[in-house]
Write a protein that holds these residues in place. Structure first.
Motif, PDB file in Angstrom:
ATOM      1  N   GLU A   8     -39.978 -13.069-103.768  1.00  0.00           N
ATOM      2  CA  GLU A   8     -38.783 -12.712-104.531  1.00  0.00           C
ATOM      3  C   GLU A   8     -38.919 -13.173-105.974  1.00  0.00           C
ATOM      4  N   ASP A   9     -38.754 -12.226-106.912  1.00  0.00           N
ATOM      5  CA  ASP A   9     -38.759 -12.621-108.322  1.00  0.00           C
ATOM      6  C   ASP A   9     -37.510 -13.416-108.660  1.00  0.00           C
ATOM      7  N   GLN A  10     -36.394 -13.026-108.037  1.00  0.00           N
ATOM      8  CA  GLN A  10     -35.128 -13.694-108.328  1.00  0.00           C
ATOM      9  C   GLN A  10     -34.295 -13.780-107.055  1.00  0.00           C
ATOM     10  N   VAL A  11     -33.585 -14.882-106.957  1.00  0.00           N
ATOM     11  CA  VAL A  11     -32.641 -15.094-105.862  1.00  0.00           C
ATOM     12  C   VAL A  11     -31.288 -15.410-106.483  1.00  0.00           C
ATOM     13  N   LEU A  19     -28.905 -21.849 -99.933  1.00  0.00           N
ATOM     14  CA  LEU A  19     -29.926 -21.062-100.608  1.00  0.00           C
ATOM     15  C   LEU A  19     -31.276 -21.239 -99.919  1.00  0.00           C
ATOM     16  N   THR A  20     -32.081 -20.190-100.014  1.00  0.00           N
ATOM     17  CA  THR A  20     -33.458 -20.234 -99.527  1.00  0.00           C
ATOM     18  C   THR A  20     -34.349 -19.549-100.541  1.00  0.00           C
ATOM     19  N   VAL A  21     -35.431 -20.203-100.908  1.00  0.00           N
ATOM     20  CA  VAL A  21     -36.457 -19.609-101.766  1.00  0.00           C
ATOM     21  C   VAL A  21     -37.727 -19.566-100.929  1.00  0.00           C
ATOM     22  N   LYS A  22     -38.264 -18.369-100.778  1.00  0.00           N
ATOM     23  CA  LYS A  22     -39.349 -18.174 -99.824  1.00  0.00           C
ATOM     24  C   LYS A  22     -40.735 -18.410-100.434  1.00  0.00           C
ATOM     25  N   ASP A  85     -28.487 -25.915-110.256  1.00  0.00           N
ATOM     26  CA  ASP A  85     -29.764 -25.645-109.577  1.00  0.00           C
ATOM     27  C   ASP A  85     -30.456 -24.409-110.158  1.00  0.00           C
ATOM     28  N   SER A  86     -29.776 -23.686-110.998  1.00  0.00           N
ATOM     29  CA  SER A  86     -30.360 -22.482-111.600  1.00  0.00           C
ATOM     30  C   SER A  86     -31.590 -22.871-112.414  1.00  0.00           C
ATOM     31  N   ALA A  87     -32.715 -22.318-112.042  1.00  0.00           N
ATOM     32  CA  ALA A  87     -33.995 -22.697-112.668  1.00  0.00           C
ATOM     33  C   ALA A  87     -35.084 -21.807-112.081  1.00  0.00           C
ATOM     34  N   LEU A  88     -36.314 -22.091-112.506  1.00  0.00           N
ATOM     35  CA  LEU A  88     -37.493 -21.381-112.003  1.00  0.00           C
ATOM     36  C   LEU A  88     -38.214 -22.287-111.019  1.00  0.00           C
ATOM     37  N   TYR A  89     -38.480 -21.781-109.836  1.00  0.00           N
ATOM     38  CA  TYR A  89     -39.065 -22.581-108.774  1.00  0.00           C
ATOM     39  C   TYR A  89     -40.462 -22.073-108.426  1.00  0.00           C
ATOM     40  N   PHE A  90     -41.392 -23.018-108.339  1.00  0.00           N
ATOM     41  CA  PHE A  90     -42.776 -22.676-108.035  1.00  0.00           C
ATOM     42  C   PHE A  90     -43.220 -23.382-106.757  1.00  0.00           C
ATOM     43  N   CYS A  91     -43.837 -22.609-105.885  1.00  0.00           N
ATOM     44  CA  CYS A  91     -44.480 -23.136-104.697  1.00  0.00           C
ATOM     45  C   CYS A  91     -45.971 -23.282-104.996  1.00  0.00           C
ATOM     46  N   ALA A  92     -46.603 -24.294-104.447  1.00  0.00           N
ATOM     47  CA  ALA A  92     -48.027 -24.504-104.715  1.00  0.00           C
ATOM     48  C   ALA A  92     -48.711 -25.109-103.498  1.00  0.00           C
ATOM     49  N   VAL A  93     -49.993 -24.858-103.405  1.00  0.00           N
ATOM     50  CA  VAL A  93     -50.818 -25.449-102.348  1.00  0.00           C
ATOM     51  C   VAL A  93     -52.045 -26.064-103.003  1.00  0.00           C
ATOM     52  N   LEU A 104     -54.090 -27.377-108.039  1.00  0.00           N
ATOM     53  CA  LEU A 104     -53.067 -26.621-107.324  1.00  0.00           C
ATOM     54  C   LEU A 104     -53.201 -25.131-107.553  1.00  0.00           C
ATOM     55  N   ILE A 105     -52.854 -24.388-106.504  1.00  0.00           N
ATOM     56  CA  ILE A 105     -52.749 -22.930-106.578  1.00  0.00           C
ATOM     57  C   ILE A 105     -51.270 -22.611-106.484  1.00  0.00           C
ATOM     58  N   PHE A 106     -50.750 -21.955-107.516  1.00  0.00           N
ATOM     59  CA  PHE A 106     -49.323 -21.703-107.607  1.00  0.00           C
ATOM     60  C   PHE A 106     -48.981 -20.265-107.244  1.00  0.00           C
ATOM     61  N   GLY A 107     -47.732 -20.105-106.815  1.00  0.00           N
ATOM     62  CA  GLY A 107     -47.165 -18.773-106.728  1.00  0.00           C
ATOM     63  C   GLY A 107     -46.639 -18.351-108.091  1.00  0.00           C
ATOM     64  N   ALA A 108     -46.109 -17.129-108.155  1.00  0.00           N
ATOM     65  CA  ALA A 108     -45.663 -16.572-109.435  1.00  0.00           C
ATOM     66  C   ALA A 108     -44.308 -17.091-109.871  1.00  0.00           C
ATOM     67  N   GLY A 109     -43.635 -17.809-108.995  1.00  0.00           N
ATOM     68  CA  GLY A 109     -42.340 -18.366-109.353  1.00  0.00           C
ATOM     69  C   GLY A 109     -41.186 -17.480-108.902  1.00  0.00           C
ATOM     70  N   THR A 110     -40.078 -18.119-108.596  1.00  0.00           N
ATOM     71  CA  THR A 110     -38.840 -17.425-108.233  1.00  0.00           C
ATOM     72  C   THR A 110     -37.714 -17.980-109.081  1.00  0.00           C
ATOM     73  N   ARG A 111     -37.017 -17.100-109.741  1.00  0.00           N
ATOM     74  CA  ARG A 111     -35.886 -17.545-110.554  1.00  0.00           C
ATOM     75  C   ARG A 111     -34.648 -17.590-109.675  1.00  0.00           C
ATOM     76  N   LEU A 112     -34.043 -18.744-109.618  1.00  0.00           N
ATOM     77  CA  LEU A 112     -32.817 -18.953-108.843  1.00  0.00           C
ATOM     78  C   LEU A 112     -31.640 -18.922-109.793  1.00  0.00           C
ATOM     79  N   ALA A 113     -30.689 -18.063-109.503  1.00  0.00           N
ATOM     80  CA  ALA A 113     -29.459 -17.977-110.291  1.00  0.00           C
ATOM     81  C   ALA A 113     -28.295 -18.292-109.365  1.00  0.00           C
TER      82      ALA A 113
END
Lengths: 116, 112
Positions: A8-11, A19-22, A85-93, A104-113
């Motif tokens: 998801e680009d944005q949630v 809230l859930t950011v996948k 909590d509105s911000a840009l969230y990055f998952c990484a491994v 780290l290997i990052f995802g493209a980020g999800t913007r939470l609004a």
């Protein structure tokens, strides 16, 4: 190839709602997983990590994430969202070839609004 | 304790010019990483220093990019000559041992 996907680009979520950011990942072996958050005009801030142990990891600001090995997922959750909590969230491994270092290997980020 | 500091916060340069980005890690952190986020895509690894030595530079895009960490303290990342596709946000992170990586606020580079 090792990778992280944030589908998801944005949630969008209303304040007070859960809230859930996948995040899903692809690595061989046991993953080291991370969530970072970037507030406007700020650097990346560490939220939480999963290394081993309990699949439910608790982190900063009331966030938690659930590691699911069978689904190769590490979704970020919060029971009650705040406008702040509105911000840009990055998952990484962690790159499994990095020999213990935190490459780290990052995802493209999800913007939470979060809307009032 | 001061965090990871990056200079400048923003830089706008013309294609063909040279730009040098600087990162001051947290004192005592031997590991220093550079990452880049281009055009709203994923943050990608560029390179990793352990003290003054390059541990891994597999993510450096090409030879227009030169990173140094003299004395194992601060690091610089020079782009010469800059191209349009180099635009993005450059992040630096530092780490002590096997602990968490702490990130700076990033340098937004725009090449016009």
């Amino acid at each position: 190839a090792q990778s992280v996907a944030q589908p998801e680009d944005q949630v969008n979520v209303a304040e007070g709602n859960p809230l859930t950011v996948k995040c899903t990942y692809s690595v061989s072996g046991n993953p080291y997983l991370f969530w970072y958050v970037q507030y406007p005009n700020r650097g990346l801030q560490f939220l939480l990590k999963y290394i081993t142990g309990d699949n439910l990891v608790k982190g900063s600001y009331g966030f938690e994430a659930e590691f699911n090995k069978s689904q190769t997922s590490f979704h970020l959750k919060k029971p009650s969202a705040l406008v702040s909590d509105s911000a840009l969230y990055f998952c990484a491994v962690r790159d499994m070839r990095s020999g213990g270092y935190n490459k780290l290997i990052f995802g493209a980020g999800t913007r939470l609004a979060v809307h009032p | 304790e001061a965090g990871v500091t990056q200079f400048p916060s923003h830089s706008v340069i013309e294609k063909g010019q040279t730009v040098t980005l600087r990162c001051d890690p947290i004192s005592g952190h031997d590991n220093l990483y550079w990452y880049r986020r281009v055009m709203g895509k994923e943050i990608k690894f560029l390179l990793h220093f352990v003290k003054e030595s390059k541990q891994d530079e597999s993510g450096m895009p090409n030879n227009r990019f030169l990173a140094e960490r003299t004395g194992g303290t601060y690091s610089t990342l020079k782009v010469q000559p800059a191209e349009l596709e180099d635009s993005g946000v450059y992040f630096c992170a530092s780490q002590k041992g096997v602990g968490e990586a702490f990130f700076g606020q990033g340098t937004r580079l725009t090449v016009v």
